[in-house]
Design an enzyme around this catalytic site. Structure first.
Site, PDB file in Angstrom:
ATOM      1  N   ASN A 378     -13.376 -38.675   3.752  1.00  0.00           N
ATOM      2  CA  ASN A 378     -12.206 -37.799   3.712  1.00  0.00           C
ATOM      3  C   ASN A 378     -12.487 -36.541   2.894  1.00  0.00           C
ATOM      4  O   ASN A 378     -12.671 -35.457   3.448  1.00  0.00           O
ATOM      5  CB  ASN A 378     -11.004 -38.573   3.156  1.00  0.00           C
ATOM      6  N   ASP A 379     -12.583 -36.685   1.589  1.00  0.00           N
ATOM      7  CA  ASP A 379     -12.749 -35.506   0.736  1.00  0.00           C
ATOM      8  C   ASP A 379     -14.011 -34.708   1.069  1.00  0.00           C
ATOM      9  O   ASP A 379     -14.008 -33.483   0.990  1.00  0.00           O
ATOM     10  CB  ASP A 379     -12.800 -35.928  -0.744  1.00  0.00           C
ATOM     11  N   VAL A 380     -15.069 -35.406   1.469  1.00  0.00           N
ATOM     12  CA  VAL A 380     -16.351 -34.709   1.695  1.00  0.00           C
ATOM     13  C   VAL A 380     -16.348 -33.887   2.980  1.00  0.00           C
ATOM     14  O   VAL A 380     -17.296 -33.152   3.247  1.00  0.00           O
ATOM     15  CB  VAL A 380     -17.544 -35.689   1.721  1.00  0.00           C
TER      16      VAL A 380
END
Lengths: 452, 97
Positions: A378-380
């Site tokens: 997600n964040d990456v």
């Protein structure tokens, strides 16, 4: 002669580390290093006179059995906590060597020896307790979220000062008890220093503690005046430090930032996912998109490892390759639970390492990629890190998957990731959301591919 | 400071620079095995542990030495074995260069 053989062992360590830096030679490098270790131990035993074999043989047998059992049984997903535990044992060993010297000489050291004794005790003990707190956070027995204590940094600074003061007392008064107090205070400091750090930052912490255990070994080397310990310890201290910096860079965090900021303690407000429309996809939609693509890049996140979906992904990739689709994997440096962990997990599922692309290799490829399949990440892949200066993750290196033609996100829900922020990628035109458990999703896509 | 101690510092500093140089270019794919392998090497303290355990049998120092040998051996044996287990799985795709 002993010194020359120790030097030979050290040379094997250096060659070993060098070869560990390339996938082709890594396994041989590890073996060279272990041969170096064997030589160092045998030379030491051969060189000792009037020794009591009892404690040595007992220790080697117990330690060897426990170490081998842990190493051979561990699941690959549990690798980060195992490295943390091994590291803790290394740290405490150095502290124990210094303690044994204190008992043997009744703490009567000259000043310089006193200083290195105190340093081995302090660094070894911090490494020990810090590593086991990291171990607990990673295996879930201690909450992974940052536990912030009131005035934590001040307390830690005072503890460090207290350790230094007690060490000065121990050295000047040749006082064994004072050395033991150094150990006690350092154990507390290790716990208090790691407890406020969030689970996501643990890899950097373990790497830093790995570097510390090297330094502790080198200090123990000064205590007993042994060059093998000094060289081996200094090598690992320096190499571990470089590795820590590399990991920090990959996460866009400096070491100071990790240690003193309490990541995740950054309480972001409630995430407003709002009612923005997303395009939902079924297994059939995904299978069709993949089957008619020319280039597919899979972006695996830790969610994939939790779901134990590596083998299913490998199966899916094989099915696609049989259709002439080119499948690669883009691995963000922090994709697993520690840098490089995802590569190990995929290797376990027989994915060849030359299909694994790192950040710099994969980003230029996304514009020519037909389908990007994101599983459990997600964040990456959050474009906010590149576009939104107000975002808490702004500046973090990301995989620029939004440049690909179609993006398929496999995810249980729209919930945010570690950083607790919304991801604009999900609402983008070319994005399809496939709401499902990672493994079930991939298996259903494999089944659907059979009908395309 | 004694000659021995100073030459120890020289060795320490030079070895540290070697450590910095040897590691500077590692592909991310190997970060985990490298950390694990380096960690096993830090178990070199096993040498100190063996000396501490053997030199003073029957005393409290020997008990500390026994504990040190045990802990260091866990670090060394476990570290090298688990690193090998990881690296054993790293394979190149047949026929792709």
């Amino acid at each position: 002669m002993t010194e020359l053989l120790y030097l030979g062992a050290a040379v094997l360590f250096i060659f070993g580390l060098k070869q560990l830096s390339s996938p082709r030679t890594a396994r041989k490098g590890n073996m060279l290093a272990s041969v170096g270790m064997l030589i160092a131990v045998v030379v030491t035993l051969a060189n000792m006179e009037n020794i009591g074999w009892g404690p040595i043989i007992a220790g080697l047998a117990v330690g060897g059995g426990v170490g081998a059992a842990l190493a051979l049984r561990v699941k690959m997903t549990a690798m980060p906590e195992l490295v943390a535990a091994f590291n803790g044992f290394g740290g405490v060993a150095s502290a124990l060597v210094a303690l044994a010297e204190i008992e043997r000489w009744e703490a009567l050291f000259d000043n310089e020896t006193g200083v290195v004794v105190a340093l081995s005790l302090a660094i070894g003990s911090v490494t020990f307790s810090g590593s086991f707190v990291a171990f607990g956070k990673l295996n879930g027995s201690i909450p992974g979220r940052p536990i912030l204590l009131p005035a934590g940094q001040v307390v830690n600074a005072l503890l460090a000062v207290a350790i230094a003061a007690v060490a000065v007392w121990a050295i000047s008064a040749d006082n064994a008890l004072a050395y033991w107090i150094v150990v006690g205070l350092a154990l507390v400091l290790g716990v208090l220093a790691v407890i406020p750090i969030g689970g996501a930052d643990m890899p950097v912490v373990i790497s830093l503690l790995n570097s510390c255990s090297g330094v502790a070994a080198a200090m123990a080397g000064f205590v007993i005046n042994n060059s093998a310990l000094i060289i081996g310890g200094a090598l690992v201290g320096a190499a571990g430090f470089i590795l820590t910096v590399l990991m920090g860079e990959a996460m866009n965090r400096t070491i100071a930032n990790v240690l003193f900021s309490g990541f995740g303690a950054v309480t972001s407000g409630p995430v407003t996912t709002g009612d923005k429309p997303v395009k939902k996809a079924t297994a059939d939609d995904v299978a069709i998109a993949l089957a008619y693509a020319e280039n597919v890049i899979v972006v695996p996140g830790y969610g994939l490892a939790v779901a134990q979906a590596q083998h299913a992904v490998r199966e899916m990739a094989t099915a696609l390759e049989e259709r002439g689709v080119n499948v690669d994997y883009a691995i963000h440096p922090v994709a697993g639970r520690m840098p490089g962990h995802m590569n190990v997990l995929l290797a376990e599922a027989d994915v060849p390492y030359d299909q694994l692309l790192d950040l710099d290799q994969s980003n230029p490829r996304f514009p020519q990629t037909d389908v990007v399949l994101i599983i459990g990440a997600n964040d990456v892949v959050n474009p906010s890190a590149r576009d939104d200066e107000t975002s808490t993750i702004y500046g973090m290196p990301i995989l620029e998957v939004d440049l690909a033609t179609t993006v398929v996100v496999v995810k249980r829900s729209l919930s945010p990731g570690f950083a607790g922020i919304d991801n604009p990628l999900f609402y983008q035109d070319g994005t399809m959301m496939f709401f499902s458990d990672g493994k079930a999703a991939v298996e259903s896509v494999i089944a659907a591919l059979g009908n395309v | 400071m004694s000659e021995v101690f100073i030459s120890g510092i020289v060795v320490f500093v030079l070895a540290a620079f070697v450590g910095l140089e040897v590691i500077s270019k590692v592909p991310p794919t190997l970060h985990t095995p490298l950390m694990s392998g380096a960690n096993a090497i830090s178990g070199i303290t096993i040498v100190g542990a063996v000396i501490a355990a053997g030199i003073s049998e029957g005393t409290f120092a020997a008990i500390l030495g026994f504990l040190a040998v045990t802990a260091a051996t866990i670090n060394v044996v476990g570290g090298f074995l688990v690193t090998d287990r990881m690296l054993e799985m790293f394979k190149k795709k047949p026929g792709r260069g």
